[in-house]
Enzyme design. Structure first.
Site, short mmCIF file in Angstrom:
data_model
loop_
_atom_site.label_atom_id
_atom_site.label_comp_id
_atom_site.label_asym_id
_atom_site.label_seq_id
_atom_site.Cartn_x
_atom_site.Cartn_y
_atom_site.Cartn_z
N THR A 147 0.88 -1.08 -0.21
CA THR A 147 -0.11 0.01 0.06
C THR A 147 0.87 1.01 -0.04
O THR A 147 2.17 0.87 0.12
CB THR A 147 -0.88 -0.04 1.24
OG1 THR A 147 -1.73 -1.12 1.44
CG2 THR A 147 -1.56 1.39 1.52
N THR A 175 -4.09 2.22 -2.25
CA THR A 175 -3.74 0.68 -1.98
C THR A 175 -4.32 0.06 -3.02
O THR A 175 -5.53 0.40 -3.64
CB THR A 175 -4.18 -0.05 -0.91
OG1 THR A 175 -3.77 -1.21 -0.76
CG2 THR A 175 -5.50 0.03 -0.51
N GLY A 212 0.94 -1.05 5.30
CA GLY A 212 1.48 -2.29 6.41
C GLY A 212 0.21 -3.08 6.99
O GLY A 212 0.22 -4.06 7.69
O1 DON Z 1 -7.02 -1.29 3.20
C1 DON Z 1 -6.53 -2.12 4.04
O2 DON Z 1 -6.63 -2.09 5.33
C2 DON Z 1 -5.43 -2.89 3.37
N1 DON Z 1 -6.18 -3.21 1.96
C3 DON Z 1 -4.11 -2.45 3.13
C4 DON Z 1 -2.93 -3.20 2.52
C5 DON Z 1 -1.75 -2.97 3.08
O3 DON Z 1 -1.33 -1.90 3.44
C6 DON Z 1 -0.72 -3.77 2.38
N2 DON Z 1 0.49 -3.25 2.82
N3 DON Z 1 1.51 -3.34 3.21
#
Ligand code: DON
Length: 586
Positions: A376, A394, A469
């Site tokens: 993300t 993301t 994250g």
């Molecule tokens: O929106 C969310 O909470 C997740 N789709 C975020 C994904 C994410 O942060 C992946 N990365 N590190």
């Protein structure tokens, strides 16, 4: 245990800040300084795009939109037009707003679409390929924010992204990242065509994305219709039909980004402005801050056993609440005020035992009504007028669903996995959910993204922060804020400091490499924590605004004896060293 007693007991525990953690922090470089404007983002060309637009007279919203489109070109692992995001804006007069451009479940989505005939969860279907994608929201969100609060014409704001899509030189890290994902980027023909060609990528090579440039030009010329209708929409729907996906022309045409009232909280006299549902980020962040506010975290020491014990118990309770209560507010009532009420949060913390970790089996959600690689990306922007923008965007996992729209050259998200496929079934971040986050047509899946802006106790702009994250976003943002406010770290040290994380289930206290000294780890284990140390996570990118006031000696005209107070705003950028993140200012 009453808070007074808990406070006293925690104070008695020897709080030894981790030696290795301190050594890390003293080795961090100073923050990047600038006077006029700054962008801190995951990729340099994209950060430069934002600064270029501010230099040309654009404001921080123009810069954020420019950086957002540029990230879709130069950081396709997470930057996107095929995903969604959230933007928090604070204006120089102290008012604030947010944009929600989270993806939505297509109209044909069904509650049990990720369960097989025996009711078993099929994670691959929710995570890879066409069924994993929600209807993208990024283009609608960036355009709506720009239309309402930008200053320059869209053509100028999107120009750097189009230029970069025509070709830019890959850095070593960009080339390595594509090559590292080669196997996964080869699975879908359309993806392989753009991102896994016969020869692997090399540093310095010019990477051209002509189809993507055409998509961006259509957005420049026709606004949202350049994406949600016409040729781009046709290509996207054709890809869905070829790959067994659900997103239709109607889903695209019906997609709406929403401007929402921010969620406000406070921490030690600082107003906190964050993202309301469908993100769980703001609610959970405010709950965490309220949970630890009665305790002197600064005196306990950064990453001491006492502070980690306290923060861990707060995290356990907050993630239990998240799993039960949070979902899309347009579909399910979310008791935001009750969950973030000081009395409720303090009552949740009242049974914390300072000497002994609870178990997550014994701690369930409260009743507020009674009373890697994963990717993300986050970017923070402040302009010369003090307009601040905090944006997290993301496609969920790194390169999302891995499926690229043929003829359009962009990745589609795998955000459907953020729904709770069934009670008790963890998603790819190990998060649990309830009915509140079940799949339903048109519904937004719950998010952890936590773009946040914090004011100082005088009500002035102080900190712009956020992070990727997955489940760890919320605890990352929480710790950067406490690192700055309680531990007095500068923004670079605050984003660099090793972190801890607990999310209720699994019942594990995660600690980054170097977060814990041997003593601290032993002390935590003695209290009953199951500690797992290793790895590094999240990439927090933030800006601290430091205002210095000086009185000039006298009226420069020499006509009066009036003294003028000069307020000089300095922007201090902290880019997370875990990635190639940069702070660019001018
Ligand atoms: O929106 C969310 O909470 C997740 N789709 C975020 C994904 C994410 O942060 C992946 N990365 N590190």
């Amino acid at each position: 245990m009453p808070h007074r007693l808990l406070r006293a007991a925690l104070a008695l525990v020897v709080a030894v800040a981790s030696v290795s953690c301190q050594a890390q922090i003293s080795a961090t470089p100073p923050p990047v300084r600038a006077q006029n404007g700054m962008v801190v983002a995951a990729e340099e060309n994209a950060a430069q795009a934002g600064v270029e637009v501010m230099r040309a007279g654009g404001n921080a919203v123009d810069a954020a939109v420019a950086t957002g489109f540029a990230l879709a070109v130069t950081y396709p692992i997470a930057g996107n037009i095929g995903g969604g995001g959230f933007m928090v804006i604070r204006f120089p007069d102290g008012t604030a707003t947010t944009f929600d451009y989270r993806e939505t479940a297509p109209a044909l989505a069904t509650r049990d679409m990720f369960l097989d005939s025996t009711g078993t969860y099929m994670p691959d279907v929710a995570r890879r390929g066409a069924l994993a994608s929600g209807t993208p929201g990024s283009v609608a969100g960036l355009l709506l924010a720009h239309e309402r609060y930008g200053r320059l014409p869209l053509a100028e704001v999107i120009a750097p992204a189009i230029r970069l899509a025509e070709g830019y030189a890959l850095s070593r890290e960009q080339a390595d990242r594509f090559n590292a994902y080669r196997d996964r980027l080869q699975v879908f023909e359309s993806t392989a065509r753009y991102f896994a060609p016969a020869d692997s990528f090399a540093a310095g090579q010019t990477f051209r994305q002509r189809d993507l440039a055409r998509v961006l030009e259509r957005i420049r010329d026709r606004g949202r219709d350049g994406f949600y209708r016409g040729e781009t929409a046709d290509l996207l729907v054709a890809q869905m039909e070829a790959s067994g996906g659900l997103i239709s022309h109607e889903d695209l045409a019906a997609y709406q980004a929403v401007e929402r009232e921010p969620l406000y909280g406070s921490y030690r006299g600082h107003r906190v402005i964050s993202m309301p549902p469908p993100s769980s980020g703001g609610v959970a962040l405010i709950q965490l801050l309220r949970s630890v506010e009665p305790y002197d975290l600064g005196a306990m020491g950064l990453n001491s056993s006492a502070s980690i014990h306290l923060m861990g118990e707060a995290m356990r309770r907050v993630y239990a609440d998240r799993a039960e209560w949070l979902g899309d507010p347009d579909f399910t009532p979310v008791p935001v005020e009750s969950l973030t009420a000081t009395d409720y949060v303090r009552q949740r913390m009242a049974d914390v035992n300072p000497y002994r970790a609870d178990t997550s089996r014994a701690v369930t959600y409260g009743n507020p009504l009674a009373g890697e690689s994963m990717e993300t990306t986050h970017y923070s922007v402040v302009d010369a007028d003090g307009l601040a923008v905090s944006t997290t965007t993301t496609i969920n996992g790194g390169y999302g669903s891995y499926l690229v729209v043929d003829g359009a050259g962009f990745f589609l998200n795998n955000e459907m996995d953020d729904f709770a496929a069934a009670p008790g079934v963890p998603n790819m971040f190990g998060l649990l959910g309830s009915e509140a986050n079940a799949v339903a047509p048109g519904k937004r899946m719950l998010s952890s993204m936590t773009p946040t802006i914090v004011e100082d106790p005088d009500g002035e702009l102080f900190l712009v922060i956020g992070s990727p994250g997955g489940a760890r976003i919320i605890t990352t943002v929480f710790q950067v804020i406490t690192n700055v406010i309680d531990h007095g770290l500068d923004i670079q040290a605050a984003v660099s400091a090793p972190r801890i994380h607990h999310q209720w289930f699994p019942d594990v206290m995660y600690a980054e490499r170097h977060a814990l000294s041997e003593d601290t780890e032993r002390a935590l284990r003695q209290r009953g924590w199951s500690v797992r140390e290793g790895g590094r996570w999240s990439r927090a990118d933030g800006i601290v605004v430091s205002v210095e006031t000086a009185e000039t000696a006298d009226d420069p005209s020499g006509l009066t004896d009036r003294q003028t107070v000069v307020r000089r705003r300095t922007l201090l950028g902290g880019a997370d060293p875990r990635g190639q993140d940069v702070a660019v200012g001018y």
